[in-house]
Motif scaffolding. Structure first.
Motif, PDB file in Angstrom:
ATOM      1  N   SER A   3      67.152 -79.054 112.451  1.00 59.77           N
ATOM      2  CA  SER A   3      66.153 -79.978 112.952  1.00 59.77           C
ATOM      3  C   SER A   3      66.644 -80.605 114.236  1.00 59.77           C
ATOM      4  CB  SER A   3      65.870 -81.069 111.904  1.00 59.77           C
ATOM      5  OG  SER A   3      64.845 -81.942 112.332  1.00 59.77           O
ATOM      6  N   ALA A   4      65.695 -81.085 115.048  1.00 55.32           N
ATOM      7  CA  ALA A   4      66.038 -81.757 116.288  1.00 55.32           C
ATOM      8  C   ALA A   4      65.044 -82.865 116.559  1.00 55.32           C
ATOM      9  CB  ALA A   4      66.048 -80.769 117.460  1.00 55.32           C
ATOM     10  N   ILE A   5      65.486 -83.854 117.332  1.00 55.58           N
ATOM     11  CA  ILE A   5      64.612 -84.976 117.687  1.00 55.58           C
ATOM     12  C   ILE A   5      64.913 -85.378 119.117  1.00 55.58           C
ATOM     13  CG2 ILE A   5      66.242 -86.698 116.767  1.00 55.58           C
ATOM     14  CD1 ILE A   5      63.740 -88.271 115.794  1.00 55.58           C
ATOM     15  N   SER A   6      63.849 -85.668 119.854  1.00 53.48           N
ATOM     16  CA  SER A   6      64.015 -86.063 121.247  1.00 53.48           C
ATOM     17  C   SER A   6      64.567 -87.484 121.344  1.00 53.48           C
ATOM     18  CB  SER A   6      62.687 -85.955 121.984  1.00 53.48           C
ATOM     19  OG  SER A   6      61.724 -86.833 121.395  1.00 53.48           O
ATOM     20  N   ARG A   7      64.944 -87.861 122.538  1.00 54.11           N
ATOM     21  CA  ARG A   7      65.499 -89.198 122.751  1.00 54.11           C
ATOM     22  C   ARG A   7      64.531 -90.290 122.332  1.00 54.11           C
ATOM     23  NH1 ARG A   7      66.732 -89.799 128.701  1.00 54.11           N
ATOM     24  NH2 ARG A   7      66.811 -91.956 128.025  1.00 54.11           N
ATOM     25  N   ASN A   8      63.261 -90.103 122.630  1.00 52.61           N
ATOM     26  CA  ASN A   8      62.283 -91.155 122.309  1.00 52.61           C
ATOM     27  C   ASN A   8      61.616 -90.942 120.960  1.00 52.61           C
ATOM     28  OD1 ASN A   8      60.574 -89.036 122.821  1.00 52.61           O
ATOM     29  ND2 ASN A   8      59.525 -89.994 124.535  1.00 52.61           N
ATOM     30  N   ALA A   9      62.101 -89.952 120.203  1.00 57.21           N
ATOM     31  CA  ALA A   9      61.598 -89.643 118.855  1.00 57.21           C
ATOM     32  C   ALA A   9      60.161 -89.162 118.849  1.00 57.21           C
ATOM     33  CB  ALA A   9      61.752 -90.847 117.921  1.00 57.21           C
ATOM     34  N   ALA A  10      59.593 -88.902 120.025  1.00 55.32           N
ATOM     35  CA  ALA A  10      58.198 -88.451 120.074  1.00 55.32           C
ATOM     36  C   ALA A  10      58.045 -86.999 119.642  1.00 55.32           C
ATOM     37  CB  ALA A  10      57.658 -88.633 121.493  1.00 55.32           C
ATOM     38  N   ARG A  11      59.123 -86.228 119.759  1.00 60.48           N
ATOM     39  CA  ARG A  11      59.048 -84.811 119.416  1.00 60.48           C
ATOM     40  C   ARG A  11      60.142 -84.478 118.423  1.00 60.48           C
ATOM     41  NH1 ARG A  11      59.481 -81.072 124.186  1.00 60.48           N
ATOM     42  NH2 ARG A  11      58.474 -79.618 122.758  1.00 60.48           N
ATOM     43  N   THR A  12      59.773 -83.644 117.460  1.00 63.30           N
ATOM     44  CA  THR A  12      60.739 -83.146 116.488  1.00 63.30           C
ATOM     45  C   THR A  12      60.552 -81.651 116.314  1.00 63.30           C
ATOM     46  OG1 THR A  12      59.244 -83.656 114.654  1.00 63.30           O
ATOM     47  CG2 THR A  12      60.887 -85.337 115.238  1.00 63.30           C
ATOM     48  N   TRP A  13      61.566 -81.034 115.764  1.00 60.53           N
ATOM     49  CA  TRP A  13      61.544 -79.585 115.512  1.00 60.53           C
ATOM     50  C   TRP A  13      62.253 -79.317 114.202  1.00 60.53           C
ATOM     51  CZ3 TRP A  13      65.469 -76.226 114.543  1.00 60.53           C
ATOM     52  CH2 TRP A  13      65.156 -74.864 114.549  1.00 60.53           C
ATOM     53  N   TYR A  14      61.749 -78.317 113.443  1.00 66.26           N
ATOM     54  CA  TYR A  14      62.372 -77.929 112.182  1.00 66.26           C
ATOM     55  C   TYR A  14      62.420 -76.419 112.075  1.00 66.26           C
ATOM     56  CZ  TYR A  14      61.249 -82.755 110.942  1.00 66.26           C
ATOM     57  OH  TYR A  14      61.158 -84.116 110.931  1.00 66.26           O
ATOM     58  N   ILE A  15      63.470 -75.936 111.472  1.00 68.99           N
ATOM     59  CA  ILE A  15      63.509 -74.527 111.123  1.00 68.99           C
ATOM     60  C   ILE A  15      62.455 -74.286 110.043  1.00 68.99           C
ATOM     61  CG2 ILE A  15      65.240 -74.796 109.302  1.00 68.99           C
ATOM     62  CD1 ILE A  15      66.532 -72.210 110.285  1.00 68.99           C
TER      63      ILE A  15
END
Length: 126
Positions: free
Chosen positions: A49-61
């Motif tokens: 998983s990943a999250i942008s600096r401002n938490a506006a975007r996330t990603w998941y496997i």
């Protein structure tokens, strides 16, 4: 010196939940986009998983979509991974990682990550 310390990894039964934490010290977490990785025995490390600096975007496997949620609180310098409906195949050492980025909405790719924690073990039994 920036440090990342993971915690929350334990042994649980399949179907259970865990929340992993990653505390950042030595610098403000707000400058980093963050992610969680895991490595199971005999397998390569994979980005979960990943999250942008401002938490506006996330990603998941794909294998964790709908079950895991990444979040952050920069005031607490902490990153979390809420893991629900755990499966035996989620068993691994989980690492938090960080990458610097100018764009607050940038989601880092695997090669971007520059800093890593020591990991926390998650074991899910059937």
């Amino acid at each position: 010196q920036v440090e990342f310390v993971e915690s929350g990894g334990v042994s649980v039964q399949a179907g259970g939940s865990l929340r992993l934490s990653c505390e950042i010290s030595g610098y403000s977490a707000s400058v980093y986009c963050m992610g969680w990785f895991r490595q199971a025995p005999g397998k390569e490390r994979e980005r979960v998983s990943a999250i942008s600096r401002n938490a506006a975007r996330t990603w998941y496997i794909d294998s964790v979509k709908g079950r895991f949620t990444i979040s952050r609180d920069d005031a607490k310098n902490t990153l979390w991974l809420q893991m629900n409906s755990l499966r035996p195949e989620d068993t691994a050492i989980y690492y938090c990682a960080a990458a610097t980025a100018w764009n607050p909405e940038y989601l880092p790719v695997q090669s971007d990550y520059q800093m890593w924690g020591q990991g926390t073990q998650v074991t899910v039994s059937s």
